[in-house]
Design a protein around this motif. Structure first.
Motif, PDB file in Angstrom:
ATOM      1  N   UNK A 128       0.771  -1.164  -0.199  1.00  0.00           N
ATOM      2  CA  UNK A 128       0.117   0.183  -0.041  1.00  0.00           C
ATOM      3  C   UNK A 128       0.957   1.280  -0.013  1.00  0.00           C
ATOM      4  N   UNK A 129       1.944   1.317   0.546  1.00  0.00           N
ATOM      5  CA  UNK A 129       3.169   2.218   0.645  1.00  0.00           C
ATOM      6  C   UNK A 129       3.606   2.629  -0.803  1.00  0.00           C
ATOM      7  N   UNK A 130       3.628   1.512  -1.515  1.00  0.00           N
ATOM      8  CA  UNK A 130       4.167   1.731  -2.814  1.00  0.00           C
ATOM      9  C   UNK A 130       3.217   2.166  -3.867  1.00  0.00           C
ATOM     10  N   UNK A 131       1.925   1.765  -3.515  1.00  0.00           N
ATOM     11  CA  UNK A 131       0.908   2.302  -4.533  1.00  0.00           C
ATOM     12  C   UNK A 131       0.617   3.558  -4.049  1.00  0.00           C
ATOM     13  N   UNK A 132       0.555   4.159  -2.901  1.00  0.00           N
ATOM     14  CA  UNK A 132       0.115   5.482  -2.409  1.00  0.00           C
ATOM     15  C   UNK A 132       1.609   6.042  -1.638  1.00  0.00           C
ATOM     16  N   UNK A 133       2.352   6.584  -2.327  1.00  0.00           N
ATOM     17  CA  UNK A 133       3.669   6.773  -1.798  1.00  0.00           C
ATOM     18  C   UNK A 133       3.582   8.101  -1.084  1.00  0.00           C
ATOM     19  N   UNK A 134       4.390   8.662   0.163  1.00  0.00           N
ATOM     20  CA  UNK A 134       4.287   9.703   0.846  1.00  0.00           C
ATOM     21  C   UNK A 134       5.358  10.479   0.045  1.00  0.00           C
TER      22      UNK A 134
ATOM     23  N   UNK B 137      -6.000   9.851  -7.892  1.00  0.00           N
ATOM     24  CA  UNK B 137      -6.605   8.806  -8.690  1.00  0.00           C
ATOM     25  C   UNK B 137      -6.475   8.660 -10.201  1.00  0.00           C
ATOM     26  N   UNK B 138      -6.209   9.848 -10.709  1.00  0.00           N
ATOM     27  CA  UNK B 138      -5.829   9.916 -12.143  1.00  0.00           C
ATOM     28  C   UNK B 138      -4.554   9.402 -12.283  1.00  0.00           C
ATOM     29  N   UNK B 139      -3.397   9.362 -11.379  1.00  0.00           N
ATOM     30  CA  UNK B 139      -2.156   9.091 -11.528  1.00  0.00           C
ATOM     31  C   UNK B 139      -2.363   7.507 -11.552  1.00  0.00           C
ATOM     32  N   UNK B 140      -2.971   7.057 -10.399  1.00  0.00           N
ATOM     33  CA  UNK B 140      -2.932   5.619 -10.196  1.00  0.00           C
ATOM     34  C   UNK B 140      -3.629   4.938 -11.415  1.00  0.00           C
ATOM     35  N   UNK B 141      -4.737   5.624 -11.853  1.00  0.00           N
ATOM     36  CA  UNK B 141      -5.512   4.877 -13.059  1.00  0.00           C
ATOM     37  C   UNK B 141      -5.549   5.833 -14.130  1.00  0.00           C
ATOM     38  N   UNK B 142      -4.525   5.892 -14.886  1.00  0.00           N
ATOM     39  CA  UNK B 142      -4.340   6.820 -15.967  1.00  0.00           C
ATOM     40  C   UNK B 142      -5.120   6.562 -17.297  1.00  0.00           C
TER      41      UNK B 142
ATOM     42  N   UNK C  39      -1.211  -4.199  -9.305  1.00  0.00           N
ATOM     43  CA  UNK C  39      -0.875  -5.070  -8.269  1.00  0.00           C
ATOM     44  C   UNK C  39      -0.085  -6.360  -9.000  1.00  0.00           C
ATOM     45  N   UNK C  40       1.021  -6.126  -9.341  1.00  0.00           N
ATOM     46  CA  UNK C  40       2.123  -7.040 -10.147  1.00  0.00           C
ATOM     47  C   UNK C  40       2.504  -8.275  -9.039  1.00  0.00           C
ATOM     48  N   UNK C  41       2.574  -9.474  -9.932  1.00  0.00           N
ATOM     49  CA  UNK C  41       3.124 -10.660  -9.316  1.00  0.00           C
ATOM     50  C   UNK C  41       4.541 -10.472  -9.301  1.00  0.00           C
ATOM     51  N   UNK C  42       5.082 -11.621  -8.593  1.00  0.00           N
ATOM     52  CA  UNK C  42       6.654 -11.753  -8.822  1.00  0.00           C
ATOM     53  C   UNK C  42       7.591 -10.647  -8.294  1.00  0.00           C
TER      54      UNK C  42
END
Lengths: 136, 136, 136
Positions: free
Chosen positions: A65-71, B65-70, C69-72
């Motif tokens: 979650x910290x990688x997906x939504x970084x600070x 959200x636009x950055x996460x889901x471009x 959410x990538x694998x590996x």
């Protein structure tokens, strides 16, 4: 029939914590058939149901979650309350802040591997309040 | 006891909008103890509960959200309805399209900083329909 | 009034599948006004409501969620059950594992384009169990 109570959880460190037992012990008399709703009255923590056995799952949750939504990104404008604040709001909305769980035969009817997580997104959060509502 | 009504929201621009007051004014007689369920009948907008005070939070939501889901990525195949359409479907599922909120002492029992957001993901959306269901 | 039943879905391949009809046929007598709650008793599959018409939406869901959410990845520590396991747990929490849907005039009151998705995140999952709870 609806019953409701507010409870206060102990403080948790930032991370993902199993609270299934803490919730279950709040009611000594769950109905034979019903539902329990759990509502978190905060915008920087979350509730979810996930794997209850291997603690490595909860550690990976924190890391991913910290990688997906970084600070500390330049695109944040809401920064007055610390670098962990705005990412916490995003995590709260993505994970959610309430749960609705079936009750069967007087118990929460979770799958074998399901447990309730309190997801604490802040570095230094206080105690979190929950509203528990029973439908029977 | 269950009561239900369908309402139509005013059109909103793309973005995140506080609708707590719009929802509250739909019922003049909330029960002493109960729940309200809010269901959005659309697949390119969402509902969530988040910070109700500082508008910068809602601006950051739109940007992150636009950055996460471009938009405009080559991996999208569902593109006939515009570049904002498929990202909107993804956002809807990640954020969710319904809420279940506790009612206590005749009012929505939200935390001090919690408000209800209508998340409009389309550039040119029409009016959105909600189904409000009261449990008492 | 609360009624409840547990059902077992047929096995699905990894991906996003419309199960609206499978759910609707479980009750021959939905109430005039009520709600249906659907709870998935698993931590590596999800439930959501999204676009019910064009299959390309469901294909894009699979692709985009795998990019998010990538694998590996080297940062996963929970890897004993395969490379698709920990990403499945994350997807479950982001998408969610239960739905609460309004019932009006004896039918699920979904929007024109809304359908119920079973989101199967594992490569080789078995049959998934659901608990259906009716409020009337």
């Amino acid at each position: 029939m609806i019953r409701q109570k507010e409870i206060v959880l102990p403080s948790f460190n930032r991370g993902y914590h199993l609270i299934t037992r803490l919730i279950e012990r709040e009611f000594s008399d769950l109905p034979a058939v019903g539902m329990m709703h759990i509502f978190l009255k905060h915008t920087s923590a979350g509730l979810t149901v996930n794997e209850n056995a291997d603690p490595s799952v909860r550690i990976d949750f924190e890391n991913i979650m910290n990688l997906m939504i970084p600070e500390n990104q330049t695109y944040y404008t809401h920064t007055d309350e610390g670098s962990d604040d705005m990412p916490s709001h995003i995590k709260t909305t993505l994970i959610g802040s309430s749960l609705m769980l079936p009750i069967t035969s007087g118990q929460l009817n979770l799958g074998t591997w399901q447990g309730i997580y309190l997801c604490e997104f802040r570095n230094n959060a206080g105690k979190r309040k929950l509203i528990l509502t029973l439908f029977e």
